[in-house]
Design a protein around this motif. Structure first.
Motif, PDB file in Angstrom:
ATOM      1  N   ALA A 194       0.806  -1.206   0.006  1.00  0.00           N
ATOM      2  CA  ALA A 194       0.027  -0.004  -0.083  1.00  0.00           C
ATOM      3  C   ALA A 194       0.901   1.293   0.075  1.00  0.00           C
ATOM      4  CB  ALA A 194      -0.965  -0.023   1.175  1.00  0.00           C
ATOM      5  N   THR A 210      -3.710   7.733  -0.560  1.00  0.00           N
ATOM      6  CA  THR A 210      -3.546   6.400  -1.499  1.00  0.00           C
ATOM      7  C   THR A 210      -3.648   7.001  -2.980  1.00  0.00           C
ATOM      8  OG1 THR A 210      -3.788   4.615   0.016  1.00  0.00           O
ATOM      9  CG2 THR A 210      -4.223   4.211  -2.249  1.00  0.00           C
ATOM     10  N   GLN A 230      -6.992  -4.350  -0.252  1.00  0.00           N
ATOM     11  CA  GLN A 230      -5.959  -4.086  -1.240  1.00  0.00           C
ATOM     12  C   GLN A 230      -6.427  -4.433  -2.756  1.00  0.00           C
ATOM     13  OE1 GLN A 230      -2.723  -5.319   1.270  1.00  0.00           O
ATOM     14  NE2 GLN A 230      -1.705  -3.849   0.097  1.00  0.00           N
TER      15      GLN A 230
END
Length: 250
Positions: A17, A110, A83
């Motif tokens: 991530a 993100t 994810q």
């Protein structure tokens, strides 16, 4: 620094991530055990805070000043445990993001990071009203060597224009999401695209007390999308949708 190709972006996200755990641990100076405990308890603590302190008249104050660091850990847990799902969201960004990008309500960073790693993107404006989120994402982009490409803001002027707007897991937190759609429409250049999702649901057990679920406001929101945006198909089985700006003839 991460490489600027779509497969590498997805591989890096699915691996760790974008180094999220390490960033959280280093930024907050935590040992691994404490970090794991914070991630595990984040959603429950945030829900308890929402039941106790949240009201729509002071929603901005709640997200700017009351959620504190726990919101980052709640978001971190979600991004680390989802994810595959978020990876498909990043695929949409890779498929459509270009030029000047606005990541509105960017949270843990993100999507701003993924956009900045896309070769078709020139600049990313990460916008979030929470100063703790801003400081953490500023740290993240510095660690990833992206400070020149990602700029941190707390608000956006209507004088700005963007080629791509990202808005994930934000609209359900707003008292008037339809008005936000109209603001996005004004911020978009004629050929721009917007990628967004929404979740107008408080949860089976009221675990999201700060989510909008007013039927009239939801209907107005959906009608506003129909009037001002045209959906662009994508093949991914997720809630995020892509639209282009609908310009009606005079």
């Amino acid at each position: 620094m991460l490489s600027f190709s779509k497969p590498s972006i997805l591989q890096s996200y699915q691996q760790d991530a974008f180094h999220l755990k390490q960033h959280l641990q280093d930024y907050f100076n935590l040992d691994r055990t404490t970090l794991e405990a914070q991630l595990k308890s984040g959603q429950q603590l945030l829900a308890e805070l929402g039941h106790r302190d949240f009201d729509w008249e002071n929603a901005t104050l709640f997200y700017r000043e009351k959620v504190g660091e726990m919101y980052l850990f709640e978001l971190g847990a979600w991004h680390l445990s989802s994810q595959d799902y978020i990876g498909d969201t990043l695929r949409i960004i890779g498929d459509h993001a270009q030029g000047d990008v606005l990541d509105f309500g960017g949270g843990i960073g993100t999507h701003a990071i993924a956009a900045a790693l896309s070769p078709e993107v020139e600049r990313v404006i990460y916008c979030d009203i929470n100063p703790i989120n801003q400081a953490f994402v500023s740290y993240r982009v510095e660690q990833l060597g992206l400070s020149d490409k990602v700029k941190i803001r707390s608000e956006i002027s209507l004088e700005n224009q963007f080629d791509t707007i990202l808005c994930f897991d934000v609209l359900e937190h707003l008292p008037d999401p339809s008005q936000q759609l109209l603001t996005f429409h004004k911020l978009m250049r004629d050929e721009a695209k917007i990628i967004l999702n929404w979740y107008f649901f408080k949860g089976e057990n009221q675990e999201f007390p700060f989510h909008l679920d007013d039927p009239e406001k939801i209907e107005l929101f959906l009608r506003t999308i129909q009037r001002h945006f045209l959906e662009v198909f994508h093949p991914y089985l997720i809630t995020a949708r892509c639209y282009r700006k609908l310009i009606l003839p005079n």
